[in-house]
Design a protein around this motif. Structure first.
Motif, PDB file in Angstrom:
ATOM      1  N   UNK A 201       0.962  -1.371  -0.037  1.00  0.00           N
ATOM      2  CA  UNK A 201       0.108  -0.022   0.083  1.00  0.00           C
ATOM      3  C   UNK A 201       0.861   1.121   0.078  1.00  0.00           C
ATOM      4  N   UNK A 202       0.295   2.457  -0.455  1.00  0.00           N
ATOM      5  CA  UNK A 202       1.132   3.503  -0.780  1.00  0.00           C
ATOM      6  C   UNK A 202       0.711   4.655   0.610  1.00  0.00           C
ATOM      7  N   UNK A 203      -0.466   3.905   1.366  1.00  0.00           N
ATOM      8  CA  UNK A 203      -1.148   4.792   2.308  1.00  0.00           C
ATOM      9  C   UNK A 203      -1.006   3.961   3.590  1.00  0.00           C
ATOM     10  N   UNK A 204      -0.720   4.819   4.760  1.00  0.00           N
ATOM     11  CA  UNK A 204      -0.649   3.895   6.093  1.00  0.00           C
ATOM     12  C   UNK A 204      -1.721   4.653   6.866  1.00  0.00           C
ATOM     13  N   UNK A 205      -2.604   3.948   7.388  1.00  0.00           N
ATOM     14  CA  UNK A 205      -3.657   4.477   8.182  1.00  0.00           C
ATOM     15  C   UNK A 205      -3.169   4.321   9.624  1.00  0.00           C
ATOM     16  N   UNK A 206      -3.029   5.288  10.406  1.00  0.00           N
ATOM     17  CA  UNK A 206      -2.524   5.233  11.655  1.00  0.00           C
ATOM     18  C   UNK A 206      -3.879   4.968  12.630  1.00  0.00           C
ATOM     19  N   UNK A 207      -3.746   4.513  13.885  1.00  0.00           N
ATOM     20  CA  UNK A 207      -4.946   4.402  14.589  1.00  0.00           C
ATOM     21  C   UNK A 207      -5.157   5.879  15.108  1.00  0.00           C
ATOM     22  N   UNK A 208      -6.750   6.158  15.358  1.00  0.00           N
ATOM     23  CA  UNK A 208      -7.368   7.162  15.484  1.00  0.00           C
ATOM     24  C   UNK A 208      -7.429   6.963  17.127  1.00  0.00           C
ATOM     25  N   UNK A 209      -6.618   7.688  17.943  1.00  0.00           N
ATOM     26  CA  UNK A 209      -6.735   7.568  19.402  1.00  0.00           C
ATOM     27  C   UNK A 209      -7.644   8.643  20.067  1.00  0.00           C
ATOM     28  N   UNK A 210      -8.149   8.199  21.274  1.00  0.00           N
ATOM     29  CA  UNK A 210      -9.486   9.207  21.698  1.00  0.00           C
ATOM     30  C   UNK A 210      -8.714   9.414  23.060  1.00  0.00           C
ATOM     31  N   UNK A 211      -8.868  10.660  23.515  1.00  0.00           N
ATOM     32  CA  UNK A 211      -8.491  11.096  24.866  1.00  0.00           C
ATOM     33  C   UNK A 211      -9.657  11.310  25.911  1.00  0.00           C
ATOM     34  N   UNK A 212     -10.960  11.276  25.184  1.00  0.00           N
ATOM     35  CA  UNK A 212     -12.082  11.499  26.126  1.00  0.00           C
ATOM     36  C   UNK A 212     -13.251  10.370  25.987  1.00  0.00           C
ATOM     37  N   UNK A 213     -12.845   9.320  25.282  1.00  0.00           N
ATOM     38  CA  UNK A 213     -13.876   8.243  25.068  1.00  0.00           C
ATOM     39  C   UNK A 213     -14.433   7.956  26.416  1.00  0.00           C
ATOM     40  N   UNK A 214     -15.784   7.790  26.664  1.00  0.00           N
ATOM     41  CA  UNK A 214     -16.506   7.231  27.806  1.00  0.00           C
ATOM     42  C   UNK A 214     -17.125   5.901  27.396  1.00  0.00           C
ATOM     43  N   UNK A 215     -16.914   4.807  27.867  1.00  0.00           N
ATOM     44  CA  UNK A 215     -17.540   3.442  27.409  1.00  0.00           C
ATOM     45  C   UNK A 215     -18.318   3.003  28.572  1.00  0.00           C
ATOM     46  N   UNK A 216     -19.464   2.337  28.087  1.00  0.00           N
ATOM     47  CA  UNK A 216     -20.348   1.515  29.129  1.00  0.00           C
ATOM     48  C   UNK A 216     -20.460   0.413  28.791  1.00  0.00           C
ATOM     49  N   UNK A 217     -21.111  -0.604  29.477  1.00  0.00           N
ATOM     50  CA  UNK A 217     -21.355  -2.085  29.105  1.00  0.00           C
ATOM     51  C   UNK A 217     -22.768  -2.075  28.654  1.00  0.00           C
ATOM     52  N   UNK A 218     -23.509  -2.669  27.601  1.00  0.00           N
ATOM     53  CA  UNK A 218     -24.386  -2.848  27.273  1.00  0.00           C
ATOM     54  C   UNK A 218     -24.852  -4.262  27.035  1.00  0.00           C
ATOM     55  N   UNK A 219     -26.119  -4.428  27.311  1.00  0.00           N
ATOM     56  CA  UNK A 219     -26.584  -5.739  26.813  1.00  0.00           C
ATOM     57  C   UNK A 219     -27.699  -5.370  25.603  1.00  0.00           C
ATOM     58  N   UNK A 220     -27.478  -5.945  24.505  1.00  0.00           N
ATOM     59  CA  UNK A 220     -28.216  -5.591  23.253  1.00  0.00           C
ATOM     60  C   UNK A 220     -29.430  -6.671  23.059  1.00  0.00           C
ATOM     61  N   UNK A 221     -30.220  -6.342  22.129  1.00  0.00           N
ATOM     62  CA  UNK A 221     -31.006  -7.493  21.938  1.00  0.00           C
ATOM     63  C   UNK A 221     -30.136  -8.855  21.174  1.00  0.00           C
ATOM     64  N   UNK A 222     -30.870  -9.868  21.067  1.00  0.00           N
ATOM     65  CA  UNK A 222     -29.898 -11.080  20.964  1.00  0.00           C
ATOM     66  C   UNK A 222     -29.042 -11.437  21.883  1.00  0.00           C
ATOM     67  N   UNK A 223     -29.286 -11.111  22.738  1.00  0.00           N
ATOM     68  CA  UNK A 223     -28.362 -11.150  24.207  1.00  0.00           C
ATOM     69  C   UNK A 223     -26.950 -11.041  23.773  1.00  0.00           C
ATOM     70  N   UNK A 224     -26.808  -9.825  23.029  1.00  0.00           N
ATOM     71  CA  UNK A 224     -25.139  -9.363  22.844  1.00  0.00           C
ATOM     72  C   UNK A 224     -24.651  -8.419  23.704  1.00  0.00           C
ATOM     73  N   UNK A 225     -23.723  -8.763  24.422  1.00  0.00           N
ATOM     74  CA  UNK A 225     -23.032  -8.105  25.507  1.00  0.00           C
ATOM     75  C   UNK A 225     -21.653  -7.248  25.009  1.00  0.00           C
ATOM     76  N   UNK A 226     -21.802  -5.801  24.838  1.00  0.00           N
ATOM     77  CA  UNK A 226     -20.673  -5.196  24.306  1.00  0.00           C
ATOM     78  C   UNK A 226     -20.239  -4.185  24.969  1.00  0.00           C
TER      79      UNK A 226
END
Ligand SMILES: [Zn+2]
Length: 355
Positions: free
Chosen positions: A184-209
């Protein structure tokens, strides 16, 4: 709608010849306008609380080998359950991985291409899936994807490009982003977050993310090597970087709204959407040796030079650079002139697929 078309290919461009080409990087800022989950597929495990004491002791003493751990799990001495799918982290910070970004960029570029009346098209499909022969019914696998992309999915473009000892011809997408046998001639770096807040969710079809709350900001770089402006423009279009108001869709559940079965009170019992991300270029950093190229070809003058000797473009200079690159792409690539107008989110909303 099934249509056999021919991919236009030519000899791949040199990877390190900078004549008439640029090596530089852009700084990208991304903001999620919805919930977001981009996982590695790895899960967080939960170990039951009634694990025997002697196991604890063995662990503390470093005497529990992987094999004996496995056997203890098999025998039911330790009960391990899956807790939830984790978001991708880099040094502890939530990221949009460069590989995911590249994946979205590439598949969008491929799908933005439309074969012309003569049956030619400028891009292969890197993952040759069987062309769609009729519109999938609502609810059937692939119908959301079809709602957005329509007849393009019926184009049979044949096997993807591949560079070997005997073959050096590739489509313009593979020339920029690489393929089997070509870097590839293009390198995609990681986009890093300094303020991301996460929570645990249980979604339909019993998917936990684990999911990132809306409003997180991610930043990172995309590096170009020996690219002409048309190639740069293609990548910018692939990520909607030419039109920051138009989001890309990325990550899990990106085409649908999901029901939150369990989670924080403000979303529990509600339907939420995932994967809507707006990207924009905040800065362009160009090595000083390309000063003349910037003046003559891009039309950017009196640049600011940072302490590392990079020309730094900001504000209107960034817009000028981006506009110039995108218009170059549209000049040389007739197959994406229609596709560039596609707004996936708008299509999903207006067709009622996503609220
Ligand atoms: Zn190709």
């Amino acid at each position: 709608m099934y249509r056999k078309v021919s991919v236009v290919r030519k000899a791949f461009s040199p990877r390190s010849d900078e004549r008439g080409r640029l090596s530089f990087k852009i700084r990208v800022r991304a903001e999620n306008k919805s919930w977001l989950h981009i996982g590695t597929g790895s899960v967080k495990l939960e170990v039951s609380e009634n694990t025997p004491k002697y196991i604890d002791k063995l662990m503390c003493e470093g005497k529990l080998t992987l094999n004996s751990l496995k056997s203890a799990i098999d025998r039911g001495v330790i009960v391990v359950g899956y807790d939830y799918y984790e978001c991708t982290r880099y040094h502890g910070r939530i990221v949009i991985p460069g590989s995911s970004l590249k994946g979205v960029c590439r598949s969008r570029i491929e799908l933005l291409h439309r074969a012309d009346d003569r049956g030619y098209v400028g891009s292969c499909f890197i993952r040759a899936t069987a062309p769609v022969t009729q519109a999938p019914k609502k609810g059937v696998h692939g119908w959301r994807h079809y709602t957005i992309w329509g007849n393009v999915l019926g184009e049979y473009r044949g096997p993807p490009c591949q560079v070997t000892d005997r073959v050096s011809s590739v489509c313009s997408t593979c020339d920029v982003l690489g393929t089997s046998g070509l870097a590839s001639k293009v390198l995609f770096g990681n986009l890093i977050s300094g303020n991301a807040e996460t929570v645990k969710l249980t979604l339909d079809f019993n998917e936990k993310i684990e999911a990132v709350k809306p409003g997180a900001v991610f930043e990172g770089d995309i590096t170009f090597t020996s690219c002409n402006l048309a190639e740069v423009g293609l990548v910018l279009i692939g990520l909607n970087l030419h039109d920051p108001e138009k989001p890309i869709l990325i990550g899990k559940s990106k085409y649908r709204s999901r029901l939150v079965v369990d989670g924080p009170p403000d979303v529990k019992g509600k339907r939420i959407t995932f994967g809507i991300v707006n990207l924009k270029v905040t800065e362009i950093l160009v090595p000083y040796r390309f000063k003349d190229y910037l003046n003559k070809v891009v039309g950017v003058e009196t640049p600011y030079i940072n302490e590392l000797g990079f020309i730094v473009l900001k504000g209107v200079q960034v817009s000028k650079f981006v506009d110039k690159a995108v218009s170059e792409t549209l000049n040389v690539n007739p197959w994406i002139r229609e596709g560039i107008k596609v707004n996936e989110l708008e299509i999903l909303r207006s067709s009622g697929v996503m609220q």
